[in-house]
Design an enzyme around this catalytic site. Structure first.
Site, PDB file in Angstrom:
ATOM      1  CG  HIS A  97      -1.946   1.063   1.198  1.00  0.00           C
ATOM      2  ND1 HIS A  97      -1.683   2.345   1.611  1.00  0.00           N
ATOM      3  CD2 HIS A  97      -3.224   1.053   0.767  1.00  0.00           C
ATOM      4  CE1 HIS A  97      -2.784   3.073   1.436  1.00  0.00           C
ATOM      5  NE2 HIS A  97      -3.733   2.320   0.928  1.00  0.00           N
ATOM      6  CD  GLU A 169      -5.262   1.902  -3.242  1.00  0.00           C
ATOM      7  OE1 GLU A 169      -6.446   2.074  -2.936  1.00  0.00           O
ATOM      8  OE2 GLU A 169      -4.358   1.848  -2.393  1.00  0.00           O
TER       9      GLU A 169
END
Ligand code: PEP
Length: 252
Positions: A97, A169
């Protein structure tokens, strides 16, 4: 049945065990199972067991850890291993992430080790890739995304990547209220798909989009066939709002 969709919630450092139980009680009646839709909750480590218990009656719901160490055990104070996460109730792991990469200095090599260890343990990895605003403005979106894919995927044979899921992302869209347009997202999704094909990875690896998704922009994102689901932070924290997003109709 239309193409399968994955809706992944990233609770980050929110919702302890009591809050997770309360969330499930309010969320479940609002979001009955839908054919071809899988829901994931990436929760804080202390919440994994409570969340796994609270969602136990729903085979379409999985619980995941937000980060793990690649070693199975050892003197790594403050870390959690994959076997520990699994014992607590996790069946998926979020890997790479952008907050891990940019706030905690996680390298591509470490991301690759985590991916290898997650696959070896038989859990589902959700690998995140994405560029910063400076990288986008510098025309480096493609090279950054390909470099991040290479860091994670190069050490692994294509035929061992079976349960892989990827999320694109863009870092500039995470928690900023500024989402990529569906066209921006689709462009990078196609790049990721091409890279996977070049590697000989099976063609149906789901590629999700994440970054300031809400119930309004979810409709236009999911209308694009290149987008196989959504990874959502802020808008997944309230059961009513998250239930609305996971019920988003897919117009194809
Ligand atoms: C995330 O944390 O992966 C994310 C996409 O956050 P947000 O939805 O809040 O932008």
């Amino acid at each position: 049945m239309s193409r399968p969709l994955i809706f992944a919630a990233n609770w980050k450092m929110h919702h302890g065990p009591a809050a997770a139980r309360d969330f499930a009680e309010r969320f479940l009646p609002l979001a009955p199972p839908v054919d071809g839709r899988t829901l994931w909750f990436f929760v804080p480590d202390v919440t994994i067991t409570a969340a796994a218990e609270a969602f136990a009656g729903r085979p379409d719901v999985g619980i995941g850890a937000q980060n793990v160490h690649w070693e199975g055990k050892g003197a790594y104070t403050g870390e959690i291993s994959i076997p520990l996460a699994e014992e607590a109730g996790a069946s998926a792991i979020l890997i790479g992430h952008s907050e891990r990469r940019h706030l905690f200095g996680e390298t591509e090599e470490q991301t690759g080790r985590k991916l290898t260890a997650t696959l070896a343990a038989g859990l589902t990895p959700l690998l995140c890739v994405g560029e910063t605003m400076a990288e986008r403005e510098g025309g480096r979106t493609e090279s950054i995304v390909l470099r991040q894919l290479a860091g994670a995927l190069d050490p692994i044979d294509a035929d061992r990547l079976e349960p892989l899921v990827i999320a694109y992302e863009p870092v500039w869209a995470i928690g900023t209220g500024r989402n990529a347009t569906p066209d921006d997202a689709v462009q990078v999704h196609r790049l990721i798909r091409m890279d996977l094909l070049r590697r000989g990875v099976r063609a149906d690896v789901p590629v999700l989009y994440g970054g300031s998704v809400n119930s309004r922009n979810a409709v236009e994102l999911l209308a694009r066939r290149e987008i196989d689901g959504l990874l959502v932070g802020g808008a997944s924290l309230e059961p009513e709002g998250w239930a609305e997003i996971v019920r988003t109709p897919r117009s194809e």
